[in-house]
Enzyme design. Structure first.
Site, PDB file in Angstrom:
ATOM      1  N   LYS A 100       0.687  -1.337  -0.080  1.00 24.47           N
ATOM      2  CA  LYS A 100       0.153   0.158  -0.046  1.00 24.47           C
ATOM      3  C   LYS A 100       0.918   1.256  -0.012  1.00 24.47           C
ATOM      4  O   LYS A 100       0.651   2.313  -0.774  1.00 24.47           O
ATOM      5  CB  LYS A 100      -0.993  -0.040   1.250  1.00 24.47           C
ATOM      6  N   ASN A 101       2.001   1.200   0.898  1.00 23.92           N
ATOM      7  CA  ASN A 101       2.732   2.658   1.130  1.00 23.92           C
ATOM      8  C   ASN A 101       3.715   2.730  -0.240  1.00 23.92           C
ATOM      9  O   ASN A 101       4.321   3.792  -0.162  1.00 23.92           O
ATOM     10  CB  ASN A 101       3.637   2.515   2.373  1.00 23.92           C
TER      11      ASN A 101
ATOM     12  N   ARG B 215      -4.348  10.820   3.535  1.00 26.37           N
ATOM     13  CA  ARG B 215      -2.777  11.452   3.734  1.00 26.37           C
ATOM     14  C   ARG B 215      -1.799  11.190   2.568  1.00 26.37           C
ATOM     15  O   ARG B 215      -1.145  12.159   2.404  1.00 26.37           O
ATOM     16  CB  ARG B 215      -2.338  10.602   5.110  1.00 26.37           C
TER      17      ARG B 215
ATOM     18  N   ASP C 162      -5.316   9.167   8.569  1.00 24.72           N
ATOM     19  CA  ASP C 162      -5.245   8.941   9.840  1.00 24.72           C
ATOM     20  C   ASP C 162      -4.418   9.907  10.640  1.00 24.72           C
ATOM     21  O   ASP C 162      -3.417  10.468  10.406  1.00 24.72           O
ATOM     22  CB  ASP C 162      -4.472   7.660  10.355  1.00 24.72           C
TER      23      ASP C 162
ATOM     24  N   ASP D 267       3.885   0.946  12.195  1.00 29.63           N
ATOM     25  CA  ASP D 267       2.602   0.298  11.674  1.00 29.63           C
ATOM     26  C   ASP D 267       2.166  -0.939  12.184  1.00 29.63           C
ATOM     27  O   ASP D 267       1.031  -1.494  11.916  1.00 29.63           O
ATOM     28  CB  ASP D 267       2.798   0.176   9.936  1.00 29.63           C
TER      29      ASP D 267
ATOM     30  N   MET E 186       7.372   7.279  17.566  1.00 26.12           N
ATOM     31  CA  MET E 186       7.256   8.142  16.186  1.00 26.12           C
ATOM     32  C   MET E 186       6.149   8.714  16.201  1.00 26.12           C
ATOM     33  O   MET E 186       6.019   9.904  15.625  1.00 26.12           O
ATOM     34  CB  MET E 186       7.307   6.865  15.139  1.00 26.12           C
TER      35      MET E 186
END
Length: 419
Positions: A22-23, A93, A117, A306, A328
């Site tokens: 996804k990223n 985002r 998010d 994550d 983080m």
């Protein structure tokens, strides 16, 4: 909005194949704006966030073929707008990545405040500084940021104050179309950042230091179309591994690279999880779990933030006390306070640290998703709990996990989607 009704207490068994990262998918799609030629992306995850990014590209003039399939063909012969649809930007985002691509292609970009998010706590300061270093002029507005690069972006020497993943990707997108050689230091090193760099290199940018903290990019005045196959999503793979572990089941996860999974699986090994890991295959077996003294997130190749929600839930089924520290991001752990109502023994020290004492027998409750990862973590908790749970706003989880209901059923979970 829909909910997921879950009957807990079942051991899950079977095989799950993960889709592309996804990223990686979102910045790769943004990169397609940089060329008038056709780009082809393969093994694209069929998730809600990708669907929103496709809509954003279309709002800018791109043609996208293959939506809803793993192969997308994107052609943006002409950019018809420098302002992505604000209503869509507010849902994603990753829309921040369009700034670098639009500036690189047209010299102009106007972006509303990105959503997704925890939007109020995740700034785009790193992105804006990088773009300003390359000559973009920023005009902050009440509801957007407008940037203008005049005759085009120029190469710069950039030190990122934060090793931000999307900040690094924004700089890479812009630098690939800038005049001269740009050096980006303190760059994020995650596998999906390297994927973007590899794709941009295939499009014609000259890039050195892929996967390293210092990247040198020589931009090209005319980037070309390219084809890229996405790596398997290691966050998704680790998520399904936790689902198998927390239900004391035997689950095989296919499609992710062992090197991408290593930072997570080393921690799970310390918790006593029995598994085999090799490229393309991860097998999780029933295991008695034990607490580890401390789990701390880190920049790549550290433990991924994550996964912190999922490992916190897994710690409720491990004997002993574990401190989970996510330095983080704020707020990610707050969503897990709901576990207390399931009889989990938790102590939330602050917005970054939580102490979990296990093993506890969880009981079913009504739960709600706050973000993609905590939503999946609460599903895992409900699968391990006695009785029935409901997880509200399952659409939040579907932003990052494709066909989650059907895949849970394929493993033997007793779940039902309800309105």
């Amino acid at each position: 909005m829909a909910s997921l009704k879950i009957q807990g207490g079942r051991r899950l068994h079977g095989t799950i194949a993960v889709e592309g990262n996804k990223n990686a998918a979102l910045p790769l799609l943004a990169a397609c704006l940089l060329t008038p030629e056709t780009c082809e992306l393969r093994n694209v995850p069929r998730i809600r966030d990708v669907s929103v990014m496709i809509q954003l590209l279309r709002s800018l003039g791109a043609e996208v073929e293959g939506e809803g399939t793993p192969t997308l063909r994107v052609t943006c012969r002409t950019v018809t707008s420098s302002q992505p649809d604000p209503s869509l930007v507010g849902r994603l985002r990753g829309s921040v990545l369009l700034m670098g691509a639009l500036l690189g292609r047209t010299g102009h970009a106007r972006l509303a405040t990105p959503g997704g998010d925890f939007p109020a706590r995740r700034t785009i300061t790193t992105h804006l500084r990088a773009l300003k270093s390359m000559g973009a002029r920023l005009t902050p507005e009440a509801d957007a940021n407008s940037l203008d690069a005049g005759d085009g972006l120029t190469a710069a020497s950039i030190y990122l104050l934060e090793a931000s993943v999307t900040g690094t990707e924004t700089a890479l997108l812009a630098a690939s179309a800038a005049k001269g050689v740009t050096e980006i230091r303190n760059a994020a090193c995650e596998p999906h950042v390297a994927e973007l760099a590899e794709f941009l290199a295939a499009m014609g940018a000259r890039i050195e230091g892929i996967g390293m903290s210092t990247i040198r990019v020589e931009g090209s005045p005319r980037l070309r179309g390219a084809t890229h196959t996405l790596r398997g999503d290691y966050i998704e793979a680790a998520s399904w591994a936790v689902v198998g572990a927390i239900t004391t089941g035997e689950v095989e996860v296919r499609g992710a690279h062992a090197s991408d999974l290593e930072p997570t699986m080393c921690v799970l090994a310390e918790m006593g999880l029995d598994f085999d890991s090799e490229d393309g295959r991860l097998l999780v077996r029933p295991s008695p779990l034990k607490a580890v003294k401390r789990i701390t997130t880190g920049l790549w190749p550290g433990f991924p933030s994550d996964i912190v929600s999922l490992v916190t839930v897994l710690a409720t089924q491990a004997e002993g006390r574990t401190l989970v520290h996510d330095w983080m991001y704020e707020l990610r752990l707050f969503a897990l306070e709901q576990l207390s109502a399931m009889r989990a023994d938790l102590f939330l020290c602050d917005s970054h640290r939580i102490i979990v004492t296990g093993r506890t027998h969880l009981c079913g409750r009504a739960l709600d998703s706050r973000d993609i990862r905590s939503g999946m973590a609460l599903i895992a908790a409900a699968l391990a709990a006695d009785g029935v749970s409901t997880v509200a706003e399952i659409e939040t989880v579907e932003r990052g996990y494709a066909n989650v209901v059907e895949r849970l059923k394929s493993l033997g979970a007793e779940v039902e989607r309800t309105s």
